[in-house]
Design a protein around this motif. Structure first.
Motif, PDB file in Angstrom:
ATOM      1  N   VAL A 296       0.703  -1.178  -0.145  1.00  0.00           N
ATOM      2  CA  VAL A 296       0.152  -0.003  -0.119  1.00  0.00           C
ATOM      3  C   VAL A 296       0.821   1.036   0.053  1.00  0.00           C
ATOM      4  CG1 VAL A 296      -1.920   1.432   1.292  1.00  0.00           C
ATOM      5  CG2 VAL A 296      -1.819  -1.368   1.223  1.00  0.00           C
ATOM      6  N   GLN A 297       0.591   2.164  -0.913  1.00  0.00           N
ATOM      7  CA  GLN A 297       1.614   3.244  -1.237  1.00  0.00           C
ATOM      8  C   GLN A 297       1.600   4.165   0.141  1.00  0.00           C
ATOM      9  OE1 GLN A 297       1.167   5.521  -4.750  1.00  0.00           O
ATOM     10  NE2 GLN A 297       1.428   7.457  -3.722  1.00  0.00           N
ATOM     11  N   SER A 298       0.571   4.427   0.939  1.00  0.00           N
ATOM     12  CA  SER A 298       0.652   5.131   2.149  1.00  0.00           C
ATOM     13  C   SER A 298       1.388   4.438   3.174  1.00  0.00           C
ATOM     14  CB  SER A 298      -0.845   5.562   2.483  1.00  0.00           C
ATOM     15  OG  SER A 298      -1.377   4.236   2.964  1.00  0.00           O
ATOM     16  N   GLU A 299       1.459   2.998   3.099  1.00  0.00           N
ATOM     17  CA  GLU A 299       2.158   2.254   4.108  1.00  0.00           C
ATOM     18  C   GLU A 299       3.931   2.095   3.731  1.00  0.00           C
ATOM     19  OE1 GLU A 299      -0.011  -1.157   5.096  1.00  0.00           O
ATOM     20  OE2 GLU A 299      -1.744   0.104   5.833  1.00  0.00           O
ATOM     21  N   SER A 300       4.162   2.339   2.526  1.00  0.00           N
ATOM     22  CA  SER A 300       5.407   1.975   2.105  1.00  0.00           C
ATOM     23  C   SER A 300       6.681   2.957   2.352  1.00  0.00           C
ATOM     24  CB  SER A 300       5.347   1.741   0.604  1.00  0.00           C
ATOM     25  OG  SER A 300       5.154   3.136  -0.100  1.00  0.00           O
ATOM     26  N   GLY A 301       5.920   3.986   2.676  1.00  0.00           N
ATOM     27  CA  GLY A 301       7.054   5.197   3.027  1.00  0.00           C
ATOM     28  C   GLY A 301       7.393   5.863   1.775  1.00  0.00           C
ATOM     29  N   TRP A 302       6.875   5.763   0.758  1.00  0.00           N
ATOM     30  CA  TRP A 302       7.089   6.347  -0.582  1.00  0.00           C
ATOM     31  C   TRP A 302       6.930   8.093  -0.190  1.00  0.00           C
ATOM     32  CZ3 TRP A 302       9.268   5.643  -5.387  1.00  0.00           C
ATOM     33  CH2 TRP A 302       9.027   6.763  -6.075  1.00  0.00           C
ATOM     34  N   ASN A 303       5.667   8.198   0.314  1.00  0.00           N
ATOM     35  CA  ASN A 303       5.363   9.617   0.466  1.00  0.00           C
ATOM     36  C   ASN A 303       6.078  10.244   1.318  1.00  0.00           C
ATOM     37  OD1 ASN A 303       3.309   9.068  -1.680  1.00  0.00           O
ATOM     38  ND2 ASN A 303       1.999   8.375  -0.286  1.00  0.00           N
ATOM     39  N   TYR A 304       6.660   9.878   2.268  1.00  0.00           N
ATOM     40  CA  TYR A 304       7.200  10.253   3.586  1.00  0.00           C
ATOM     41  C   TYR A 304       8.284  10.889   3.286  1.00  0.00           C
ATOM     42  CZ  TYR A 304       8.942  11.020   8.326  1.00  0.00           C
ATOM     43  OH  TYR A 304       9.296  11.706   9.499  1.00  0.00           O
ATOM     44  N   GLN A 305       8.160  12.570   3.719  1.00  0.00           N
ATOM     45  CA  GLN A 305       9.652  13.270   3.623  1.00  0.00           C
ATOM     46  C   GLN A 305       9.915  13.522   5.002  1.00  0.00           C
ATOM     47  OE1 GLN A 305      10.130  14.345   0.067  1.00  0.00           O
ATOM     48  NE2 GLN A 305       8.733  12.757   0.048  1.00  0.00           N
ATOM     49  N   ILE A 386      14.759   2.832   4.355  1.00  0.00           N
ATOM     50  CA  ILE A 386      13.580   3.756   4.711  1.00  0.00           C
ATOM     51  C   ILE A 386      12.436   3.080   4.159  1.00  0.00           C
ATOM     52  CG2 ILE A 386      13.840   5.226   2.562  1.00  0.00           C
ATOM     53  CD1 ILE A 386      13.044   7.688   4.376  1.00  0.00           C
ATOM     54  N   GLY A 387      11.529   3.279   4.951  1.00  0.00           N
ATOM     55  CA  GLY A 387      10.187   2.386   4.872  1.00  0.00           C
ATOM     56  C   GLY A 387      10.429   0.984   4.274  1.00  0.00           C
ATOM     57  N   TYR A 388       9.828   0.557   3.242  1.00  0.00           N
ATOM     58  CA  TYR A 388       9.686  -0.648   2.599  1.00  0.00           C
ATOM     59  C   TYR A 388      11.069  -0.851   1.374  1.00  0.00           C
ATOM     60  CZ  TYR A 388       5.022  -1.673   3.824  1.00  0.00           C
ATOM     61  OH  TYR A 388       4.077  -2.084   4.659  1.00  0.00           O
ATOM     62  N   TYR A 389      12.135   0.301   1.610  1.00  0.00           N
ATOM     63  CA  TYR A 389      13.273   0.200   0.754  1.00  0.00           C
ATOM     64  C   TYR A 389      14.788  -0.115   1.559  1.00  0.00           C
ATOM     65  CZ  TYR A 389       9.566   2.275  -2.080  1.00  0.00           C
ATOM     66  OH  TYR A 389       8.295   2.423  -2.749  1.00  0.00           O
ATOM     67  N   SER A 390      15.536  -0.589   0.752  1.00  0.00           N
ATOM     68  CA  SER A 390      17.066  -0.539   1.112  1.00  0.00           C
ATOM     69  C   SER A 390      17.898  -0.282  -0.065  1.00  0.00           C
ATOM     70  CB  SER A 390      17.271  -1.893   1.893  1.00  0.00           C
ATOM     71  OG  SER A 390      17.491  -2.849   0.767  1.00  0.00           O
ATOM     72  N   SER A 391      19.193   0.281   0.198  1.00  0.00           N
ATOM     73  CA  SER A 391      20.093   0.643  -0.958  1.00  0.00           C
ATOM     74  C   SER A 391      21.455   0.326  -0.789  1.00  0.00           C
ATOM     75  CB  SER A 391      19.725   2.052  -1.422  1.00  0.00           C
ATOM     76  OG  SER A 391      20.107   2.728  -0.019  1.00  0.00           O
ATOM     77  N   LEU A 392      22.261   0.189  -1.657  1.00  0.00           N
ATOM     78  CA  LEU A 392      23.594   0.379  -1.365  1.00  0.00           C
ATOM     79  C   LEU A 392      24.451   0.685  -2.779  1.00  0.00           C
ATOM     80  CD1 LEU A 392      26.009  -0.922   0.464  1.00  0.00           C
ATOM     81  CD2 LEU A 392      25.952  -2.927  -0.543  1.00  0.00           C
ATOM     82  N   LEU A 393      25.347   1.481  -2.411  1.00  0.00           N
ATOM     83  CA  LEU A 393      26.393   1.495  -3.463  1.00  0.00           C
ATOM     84  C   LEU A 393      27.767   1.338  -3.128  1.00  0.00           C
ATOM     85  CD1 LEU A 393      27.253   3.190  -6.066  1.00  0.00           C
ATOM     86  CD2 LEU A 393      27.477   5.188  -4.722  1.00  0.00           C
ATOM     87  N   VAL A 394      28.639   0.593  -3.825  1.00  0.00           N
ATOM     88  CA  VAL A 394      29.858   0.287  -3.523  1.00  0.00           C
ATOM     89  C   VAL A 394      30.815   0.703  -4.594  1.00  0.00           C
ATOM     90  CG1 VAL A 394      31.492  -1.729  -3.012  1.00  0.00           C
ATOM     91  CG2 VAL A 394      29.344  -1.852  -2.001  1.00  0.00           C
ATOM     92  N   LEU A 395      31.839   1.307  -4.173  1.00  0.00           N
ATOM     93  CA  LEU A 395      33.207   1.771  -5.083  1.00  0.00           C
ATOM     94  C   LEU A 395      34.212   0.860  -4.964  1.00  0.00           C
ATOM     95  CD1 LEU A 395      32.401   5.570  -5.109  1.00  0.00           C
ATOM     96  CD2 LEU A 395      31.423   3.848  -6.443  1.00  0.00           C
ATOM     97  N   LEU A 396      35.063   0.580  -5.993  1.00  0.00           N
ATOM     98  CA  LEU A 396      36.014  -0.379  -5.605  1.00  0.00           C
ATOM     99  C   LEU A 396      37.116   0.550  -6.783  1.00  0.00           C
ATOM    100  CD1 LEU A 396      34.857  -4.087  -6.397  1.00  0.00           C
ATOM    101  CD2 LEU A 396      35.731  -3.051  -4.278  1.00  0.00           C
ATOM    102  N   PRO A 397      37.787   1.427  -6.193  1.00  0.00           N
ATOM    103  CA  PRO A 397      38.492   2.492  -6.733  1.00  0.00           C
ATOM    104  C   PRO A 397      39.888   1.709  -7.433  1.00  0.00           C
ATOM    105  CG  PRO A 397      37.893   3.500  -4.857  1.00  0.00           C
ATOM    106  CD  PRO A 397      37.591   2.025  -4.674  1.00  0.00           C
ATOM    107  N   ASP A 398      40.391   0.603  -6.753  1.00  0.00           N
ATOM    108  CA  ASP A 398      41.415   0.055  -7.426  1.00  0.00           C
ATOM    109  C   ASP A 398      41.321  -0.642  -8.690  1.00  0.00           C
ATOM    110  OD1 ASP A 398      42.644   0.684  -4.932  1.00  0.00           O
ATOM    111  OD2 ASP A 398      43.379  -1.224  -4.457  1.00  0.00           O
TER     112      ASP A 398
END
Length: 583
Positions: A296-305, A386-398
């Motif tokens: 449900v969009q209102s419960e997903s955290g999509w709208n929350y600022q 946040i809410g129903y979401y997770s994320s990750l960015l990984v950099l390997l500069p070598d």
């Protein structure tokens, strides 16, 4: 061999290591031959098989029926920018009727980022103002904190010493301040009084000045935020230990607004999002029709600022845009390369042996296994949820390679983003190292001869140790390998090893030819391994560089001459004043 007095004194400040111990950084030139590398292609096949199996498994560790996700492994290569990509659409999303978002995961589908937002925040600061102010106290730019700075002198237990907190301390999680004010972690925002008392907390009077009157609903304005923050106890003294703070990133945004006289959102859009063409990345309020919105969009955290705390965790983006962000960082698209190099360094170590903290990176030290050598790759990551979401960015500069992971689901398994990272890293790091070695073998290996000086050497690579191996190094008919190791170490006999590594220095001429510097490491392989000692080490070669100098030029410095087609034509030993042609 008798060692001259000055060289033997110099050797007391250097270290010869038993194993092959390279400097920190890449041990070969960064790989680019992804499509032709057998190691990379094998890794891609293994990843394809792994995630195919994941998508068919709805166990609690994966939750494929309810969790959609996107993965992308990217490089800075113009020819091979995307090495591997994978998208999974949860069955529940595909059949959902209660959302106006997308029905299928893909490269442009928009997810919420949570604290991955912090990378955009620091990037915006660096593009707008660089890092020259990072050692300045934050009180110079935030009058509310300047007015409260003296409180810590009277009672440091109850008050943050804000005049000791620098801009860099806020970016590097070293301020010691409280994690949040009024938002996440505040029990009184999550539970009513009776429920909180039922959990073991004492009741608070409505008139209690410590009871937040704002936070999630209604959100705090700047005045309310600082009034509450300045009543909060510090977690630690500034620079004592890393302690995660979202409040620090809110303060950073206020400070940059004071310096530049613009809104933080406008600065991010003008200096980062628009120049990089991140058309599916939003500071706030994205188009709903672009979003992956589980349940449900209102419960997903999509709208929350998050309001004024937006710089800490509010943003939205797609997997394609996050990969573009990672490429831009490693390419130094918007920053001077030296600023990027400073940014991709730890701010501090943590209590875990292989982990540090950056700006705002988590830093993982990944050991690349060699049977006869050592190599550590520093991985810079930033996760968010946040809410129903997770994320990750990984950099390997070598390797100039990174990967991004975005999840959206009603019940995302804990640590799911890092579970994916572990799978990706286990396949990618060994494959990238192997690809770089294959590339180095083809480009550099061979005989190099200066016929007029009776000077020569041979370069090889070996799968069991890092870097370019120097063999049969002769100068004016003399065994230079042994002489170099003996002179640097100050003793004999030795079992000499000379290996070369990229120095990160190159000069490009107008005709496209290059001069590329490598640094050699001189080691005695007879020395014993010291892997369990408290203080002594068998990998301290960083103190040994330029340990032998002849006429101002170091013996361990070599320059490759490369033609406009990328072919190595010669190697120059600057100390020996010799240019050896590749045969």
């Amino acid at each position: 061999m008798k060692i001259p007095f000055l060289l033997s004194v110099a050797a007391a400040t250097t270290v010869l290591a038993g194993p092959n111990c390279p400097p920190l950084g890449p041990v070969y030139e960064k790989p680019f031959n992804f499509k032709t590398s057998s190691a990379i292609q094998a890794a891609i096949a293994n990843l394809t098989a792994t995630f195919t199996a994941w998508d068919q498994n709805n166990s609690t560790a994966i939750g494929s029926n309810t969790t959609s996700y996107s993965i992308e492994v990217f490089s800075t290569s113009e020819e091979d920018p995307t090495i591997f990509s994978w998208h999974h659409t949860a069955a529940s999303l595909a059949r959902a009727t209660n959302t106006s978002g997308v029905k299928e995961a893909g490269p442009d589908a928009v997810y919420r980022l949570g604290s991955l937002t912090k990378v955009f925040t620091v990037y915006t600061w660096l593009v707008q103002d660089g890092d020259v102010k990072w050692n300045e106290p934050i009180t110079k730019y935030i009058p509310e904190l300047a007015a409260a700075a003296d409180r810590a002198k009277e009672d440091p237990v109850a008050n943050v010493a804000w005049d000791e907190v620098t801009i860099g301390a806020l970016a590097g999680q070293l301020s010691g301040a409280i994690r949040d004010y009024g938002l996440m972690s505040e029990v009184t925002q999550e539970f009513n009084q009776s429920d909180a008392v039922g959990l073991g907390f004492p009741p608070l009077e409505e008139s209690d000045p410590l009871l937040p009157k704002c936070g999630q609903y209604p959100q705090c304005n700047r005045t309310e935020f600082f009034n509450g923050l300045l009543r909060a106890y510090p977690s630690f003294a500034p620079f004592a230990t890393p302690a995660y703070t979202n409040t620090g990133y809110q303060i950073l945004a206020y400070a940059l607004e004071a310096i530049k006289g613009k809104s933080f959102q406008a600065m991010m859009e003008e200096s980062v999002l628009q120049p990089l063409g991140l058309d599916h990345t939003y500071y706030r309020d994205p188009p709903v029709e672009q979003g992956i919105i589980p349940g449900v969009q209102s419960e997903s955290g999509w709208n929350y600022q998050l309001g004024d705390e937006n710089p800490a965790g509010n943003m939205y983006s797609s997997i394609a845009d996050i990969s573009s962000l990672g490429r831009a960082i490693m390419r130094s698209t918007l920053l001077a390369p030296v600023v990027t190099r400073r940014w991709l360094k730890p701010a501090t170590m943590s209590s875990e042996l292989l982990a540090g903290v950056g700006y705002p990176w988590g830093v993982r030290r990944v050991a690349v296994p060699y049977a006869n050598g050592k190599h550590v790759v520093d991985a810079f990551n930033k996760a968010g949820s946040i809410g129903y979401y997770s994320s990750l960015l990984v950099l390997l500069p070598d390797y100039d390679v990174g990967f991004s992971v975005l999840h959206a689901g009603e019940a995302i398994p804990g640590n799911s983003n890092f579970n994916v990272a572990d799978i990706l890293g286990a396949q990618l790091v060994p494959a990238l190292e192997a690809a770089a070695r294959e590339q180095a073998e083809a480009k550099f290996s061979g005989e190099y001869v200066d016929e007029g000086r009776n000077t020569s050497l041979r370069l090889t690579t070996q799968a069991d140790r890092p870097g370019l191996g120097v063999e049969n190094w002769v100068s004016n008919g003399t065994d230079m390998m042994t002489n170099a190791v003996v002179m640097q170490g100050g003793y004999a006999p030795v079992n000499p090893s000379v290996r070369m590594y990229p120095a990160g220095l190159e000069t490009v001429a107008e005709d496209g030819t290059k001069r590329v510097a490598f640094k050699a490491v001189f080691e005695d392989l007879n020395l014993p391994a010291r892997t369990t000692n408290m203080f002594s080490t068998d990998c301290g070669t960083w103190v040994s560089f330029t340990g032998v100098v002849y006429g101002t030029h170091p013996l361990d410095q070599f320059i490759f001459h490369v033609d406009a087609d990328g072919k190595v034509v010669s190697i120059e030993s600057i100390a020996l004043r010799s240019v050896m042609k590749k045969m």
